[in-house]
Design a protein around this motif. Structure first.
Motif, PDB file in Angstrom:
ATOM      1  N   TYR A 271       0.845  -1.196   0.000  1.00 29.02           N
ATOM      2  CA  TYR A 271       0.000   0.000   0.000  1.00 29.02           C
ATOM      3  C   TYR A 271       0.884   1.251   0.000  1.00 29.02           C
ATOM      4  O   TYR A 271       2.019   1.236   0.478  1.00 29.02           O
ATOM      5  N   ARG A 272       0.327   2.353  -0.504  1.00 28.68           N
ATOM      6  CA  ARG A 272       0.987   3.657  -0.406  1.00 28.68           C
ATOM      7  C   ARG A 272       0.397   4.397   0.786  1.00 28.68           C
ATOM      8  O   ARG A 272      -0.829   4.593   0.856  1.00 28.68           O
ATOM      9  N   VAL A 273       1.243   4.836   1.701  1.00 27.68           N
ATOM     10  CA  VAL A 273       0.793   5.395   2.969  1.00 27.68           C
ATOM     11  C   VAL A 273       1.365   6.793   3.169  1.00 27.68           C
ATOM     12  O   VAL A 273       2.568   7.005   2.987  1.00 27.68           O
ATOM     13  N   THR A 274       0.508   7.735   3.538  1.00 31.75           N
ATOM     14  CA  THR A 274       0.927   9.071   3.936  1.00 31.75           C
ATOM     15  C   THR A 274       0.594   9.251   5.406  1.00 31.75           C
ATOM     16  O   THR A 274      -0.557   9.076   5.814  1.00 31.75           O
ATOM     17  N   ARG A 275       1.602   9.594   6.195  1.00 30.75           N
ATOM     18  CA  ARG A 275       1.395   9.808   7.625  1.00 30.75           C
ATOM     19  C   ARG A 275       0.977  11.254   7.837  1.00 30.75           C
ATOM     20  O   ARG A 275       1.693  12.178   7.458  1.00 30.75           O
ATOM     21  N   LEU A 276      -0.174  11.438   8.487  1.00 30.82           N
ATOM     22  CA  LEU A 276      -0.779  12.751   8.675  1.00 30.82           C
ATOM     23  C   LEU A 276      -0.795  13.126  10.147  1.00 30.82           C
ATOM     24  O   LEU A 276      -0.925  12.255  11.007  1.00 30.82           O
ATOM     25  N   HIS A 277      -0.688  14.427  10.424  1.00 31.55           N
ATOM     26  CA  HIS A 277      -0.870  14.909  11.788  1.00 31.55           C
ATOM     27  C   HIS A 277      -2.214  15.611  11.884  1.00 31.55           C
ATOM     28  O   HIS A 277      -2.565  16.426  11.021  1.00 31.55           O
ATOM     29  N   ALA A 278      -2.955  15.290  12.935  1.00 37.86           N
ATOM     30  CA  ALA A 278      -4.313  15.809  13.088  1.00 37.86           C
ATOM     31  C   ALA A 278      -4.464  16.545  14.410  1.00 37.86           C
ATOM     32  O   ALA A 278      -3.747  16.277  15.383  1.00 37.86           O
ATOM     33  N   ARG A 279      -5.431  17.475  14.422  1.00 38.78           N
ATOM     34  CA  ARG A 279      -5.753  18.229  15.627  1.00 38.78           C
ATOM     35  C   ARG A 279      -7.070  17.691  16.197  1.00 38.78           C
ATOM     36  O   ARG A 279      -8.128  17.847  15.567  1.00 38.78           O
ATOM     37  N   PRO A 280      -7.045  17.021  17.366  1.00 36.16           N
ATOM     38  CA  PRO A 280      -8.311  16.582  17.960  1.00 36.16           C
ATOM     39  C   PRO A 280      -9.277  17.759  18.114  1.00 36.16           C
ATOM     40  O   PRO A 280      -8.871  18.862  18.486  1.00 36.16           O
ATOM     41  N   ASP A 281     -10.539  17.505  17.791  1.00 36.80           N
ATOM     42  CA  ASP A 281     -11.571  18.522  17.931  1.00 36.80           C
ATOM     43  C   ASP A 281     -12.387  18.243  19.192  1.00 36.80           C
ATOM     44  O   ASP A 281     -12.327  18.974  20.160  1.00 36.80           O
ATOM     45  N   LEU A 282     -13.195  17.187  19.155  1.00 43.33           N
ATOM     46  CA  LEU A 282     -13.939  16.711  20.323  1.00 43.33           C
ATOM     47  C   LEU A 282     -14.839  17.779  20.930  1.00 43.33           C
ATOM     48  O   LEU A 282     -15.194  17.707  22.101  1.00 43.33           O
ATOM     49  N   GLN A 283     -15.169  18.788  20.100  1.00 47.92           N
ATOM     50  CA  GLN A 283     -15.979  19.922  20.551  1.00 47.92           C
ATOM     51  C   GLN A 283     -15.364  20.622  21.759  1.00 47.92           C
ATOM     52  O   GLN A 283     -16.063  21.199  22.600  1.00 47.92           O
ATOM     53  N   TYR A 284     -14.033  20.606  21.833  1.00 52.62           N
ATOM     54  CA  TYR A 284     -13.331  21.258  22.925  1.00 52.62           C
ATOM     55  C   TYR A 284     -13.414  22.771  22.736  1.00 52.62           C
ATOM     56  O   TYR A 284     -13.329  23.260  21.605  1.00 52.62           O
ATOM     57  N   PRO A 285     -13.578  23.550  23.809  1.00 54.85           N
ATOM     58  CA  PRO A 285     -13.797  24.999  23.647  1.00 54.85           C
ATOM     59  C   PRO A 285     -12.595  25.775  23.137  1.00 54.85           C
ATOM     60  O   PRO A 285     -12.736  26.875  22.608  1.00 54.85           O
ATOM     61  N   LYS A 286     -11.372  25.214  23.291  1.00 52.72           N
ATOM     62  CA  LYS A 286     -10.165  25.876  22.811  1.00 52.72           C
ATOM     63  C   LYS A 286      -9.408  24.933  21.879  1.00 52.72           C
ATOM     64  O   LYS A 286      -9.560  23.711  21.978  1.00 52.72           O
ATOM     65  N   PRO A 287      -8.600  25.480  20.970  1.00 52.53           N
ATOM     66  CA  PRO A 287      -7.834  24.609  20.068  1.00 52.53           C
ATOM     67  C   PRO A 287      -6.908  23.673  20.841  1.00 52.53           C
ATOM     68  O   PRO A 287      -6.199  24.109  21.764  1.00 52.53           O
ATOM     69  N   LEU A 288      -6.916  22.417  20.471  1.00 54.42           N
ATOM     70  CA  LEU A 288      -6.008  21.439  21.050  1.00 54.42           C
ATOM     71  C   LEU A 288      -4.766  21.325  20.162  1.00 54.42           C
ATOM     72  O   LEU A 288      -4.810  21.641  18.974  1.00 54.42           O
ATOM     73  N   PRO A 289      -3.640  20.869  20.712  1.00 61.24           N
ATOM     74  CA  PRO A 289      -2.433  20.757  19.890  1.00 61.24           C
ATOM     75  C   PRO A 289      -2.579  19.696  18.808  1.00 61.24           C
ATOM     76  O   PRO A 289      -3.305  18.710  18.973  1.00 61.24           O
ATOM     77  N   ARG A 290      -1.886  19.907  17.698  1.00 69.13           N
ATOM     78  CA  ARG A 290      -1.966  18.979  16.564  1.00 69.13           C
ATOM     79  C   ARG A 290      -1.004  17.822  16.812  1.00 69.13           C
ATOM     80  O   ARG A 290       0.078  17.755  16.256  1.00 69.13           O
ATOM     81  N   THR A 291      -1.438  16.895  17.639  1.00 68.58           N
ATOM     82  CA  THR A 291      -0.543  15.842  18.103  1.00 68.58           C
ATOM     83  C   THR A 291      -1.039  14.431  17.797  1.00 68.58           C
ATOM     84  O   THR A 291      -0.461  13.457  18.289  1.00 68.58           O
ATOM     85  N   HIS A 292      -2.094  14.298  17.025  1.00 65.17           N
ATOM     86  CA  HIS A 292      -2.552  12.960  16.674  1.00 65.17           C
ATOM     87  C   HIS A 292      -1.998  12.554  15.319  1.00 65.17           C
ATOM     88  O   HIS A 292      -1.835  13.390  14.430  1.00 65.17           O
ATOM     89  N   MET A 293      -1.711  11.274  15.163  1.00 63.41           N
ATOM     90  CA  MET A 293      -1.276  10.756  13.871  1.00 63.41           C
ATOM     91  C   MET A 293      -2.346   9.846  13.287  1.00 63.41           C
ATOM     92  O   MET A 293      -2.898   8.982  13.981  1.00 63.41           O
ATOM     93  N   ALA A 294      -2.658  10.046  12.014  1.00 64.22           N
ATOM     94  CA  ALA A 294      -3.562   9.182  11.263  1.00 64.22           C
ATOM     95  C   ALA A 294      -2.894   8.882   9.922  1.00 64.22           C
ATOM     96  O   ALA A 294      -1.814   9.412   9.605  1.00 64.22           O
ATOM     97  N   LEU A 295      -3.527   8.037   9.106  1.00 58.30           N
ATOM     98  CA  LEU A 295      -2.905   7.571   7.869  1.00 58.30           C
ATOM     99  C   LEU A 295      -3.852   7.710   6.685  1.00 58.30           C
ATOM    100  O   LEU A 295      -5.038   7.390   6.794  1.00 58.30           O
ATOM    101  N   ARG A 296      -3.315   8.185   5.568  1.00 64.75           N
ATOM    102  CA  ARG A 296      -4.029   8.116   4.293  1.00 64.75           C
ATOM    103  C   ARG A 296      -3.435   6.965   3.513  1.00 64.75           C
ATOM    104  O   ARG A 296      -2.226   6.932   3.250  1.00 64.75           O
ATOM    105  N   VAL A 297      -4.268   6.002   3.166  1.00 68.22           N
ATOM    106  CA  VAL A 297      -3.806   4.789   2.499  1.00 68.22           C
ATOM    107  C   VAL A 297      -4.389   4.747   1.092  1.00 68.22           C
ATOM    108  O   VAL A 297      -5.606   4.838   0.914  1.00 68.22           O
ATOM    109  N   GLU A 298      -3.505   4.620   0.112  1.00 65.15           N
ATOM    110  CA  GLU A 298      -3.929   4.641  -1.284  1.00 65.15           C
ATOM    111  C   GLU A 298      -3.638   3.300  -1.948  1.00 65.15           C
ATOM    112  O   GLU A 298      -2.570   2.714  -1.763  1.00 65.15           O
ATOM    113  N   LEU A 299      -4.616   2.823  -2.731  1.00 62.08           N
ATOM    114  CA  LEU A 299      -4.457   1.587  -3.484  1.00 62.08           C
ATOM    115  C   LEU A 299      -3.948   1.893  -4.885  1.00 62.08           C
ATOM    116  O   LEU A 299      -3.890   3.045  -5.311  1.00 62.08           O
ATOM    117  N   GLU A 300      -3.593   0.856  -5.623  1.00 64.60           N
ATOM    118  CA  GLU A 300      -3.035   1.038  -6.957  1.00 64.60           C
ATOM    119  C   GLU A 300      -3.986   1.760  -7.900  1.00 64.60           C
ATOM    120  O   GLU A 300      -3.548   2.488  -8.792  1.00 64.60           O
TER     121      GLU A 300
END
Length: 278
Positions: free
Chosen positions: A94-123
């Motif tokens: 698979y082709r994988v792009t590692r992404l950094h995400a900012r948790p939202d969770l309806q939090y009243p103030k911006p949270l740090p962009r400290t989560h990692m998720a993946l975009r996975v692409e097929l042929e």
């Protein structure tokens, strides 16, 4: 060094990983294989921060992560889970792009962009959001990378939306009742290993990190989600049901072992108990 070499996916012990998940081949890089691997990982390996609590920190070296999560049958948090999963997917084609995400969770103030998720692409160019490391609000299966497409997952429902005018235009949502709950937001910018190292340092050491100074574990199954926040054990069901209880010292080790599959020795358990509120 080529960009993909920084992640050292060639060092992954694929056989040990698949044995941990209870999966055998062949595993061609198809949507079905991606779904099989994703669901097996999130239902097998727990989310936990115990090494932070024990003062060991979190090592993102690939060998250290696979020794902990695969060989020692422990759990980890997003970087450990998704960096290992990305390495497995790359080894399988698979082709994988590692992404950094900012948790939202309806939090009243911006949270740090400290989560990692993946975009996975097929042929064929089809893409999915894969995330085996967000704990009890994370998806059971990969989510199609398409604006507004709904993904039904054993009673849990997710979708991605794109809002081009926002700084982080993509958002993962979880449906709760009649509403869409924003889990986290992100861009499609590819990140480097050093970005993960810096974010991991914050999340494992800073006093404002949600994983410093408290015990936090989560476990996902097809029909339920289990969360242990210090002494509070919460079980949520896909149909909306919820059960909550408190865990005292005498039962804490058994709960870790029986409900999360994590066995601590006497010294480790004593150190964990010392962090818990009375």
């Amino acid at each position: 060094m080529r960009a993909e070499d920084q992640w050292e996916s060639d060092r992954l012990d694929v056989d040990t990983y698949l044995e941990r998940l209870g999966i055998t081949g062949p595993l061609d890089p198809t949507p079905g294989t991606l779904r099989l691997l994703h669901r097996a990982h999130v239902t097998t390996i727990p989310f936990e921060n115990l090494d932070v609590v024990l003062g060991r920190g979190v090592d993102l070296d690939l060998g250290a992560m696979q020794a902990k999560l695969l060989e020692s049958r422990r759990g980890g948090y997003c970087y450990e889970h998704n960096l290992l999963f990305a390495a497995l997917l790359e080894r399988l084609g698979y082709r994988v792009t590692r992404l950094h995400a900012r948790p939202d969770l309806q939090y009243p103030k911006p949270l740090p962009r400290t989560h990692m998720a993946l975009r996975v692409e097929l042929e064929d160019g089809t893409a999915y959001l894969a995330d085996v490391g967000f704990g009890d609000s994370g998806p059971l299966d990969p989510v199609p990378f398409a604006d507004g497409e709904v993904s039904e997952q054993a009673g849990w429902t997710y979708r991605l939306t794109e809002e081009p005018d926002r700084a982080q235009p993509w958002c993962l949502h979880l449906r709760r009742g009649d509403e869409w709950f924003p889990v986290y937001r992100f861009t499609l910018e590819a990140h480097h290993r050093i970005d993960a190292v810096v974010a991991n340092h914050f999340i494992s050491t800073h006093q404002r990190s949600p994983f410093v100074g408290r015990v936090f574990l989560e476990r996902i199954a097809e029909q339920w989600r289990l969360n242990l926040n210090n002494r509070t054990l919460t079980l949520r069901h896909a149909d909306g049901g919820r059960e909550e209880s408190s865990v005292d010292d005498d039962r804490f080790g058994d709960v870790l072992a029986d409900r999360f599959g994590i066995v601590l020795n006497d010294s480790e358990l004593k150190s964990v108990l010392a962090v818990l509120p009375d």
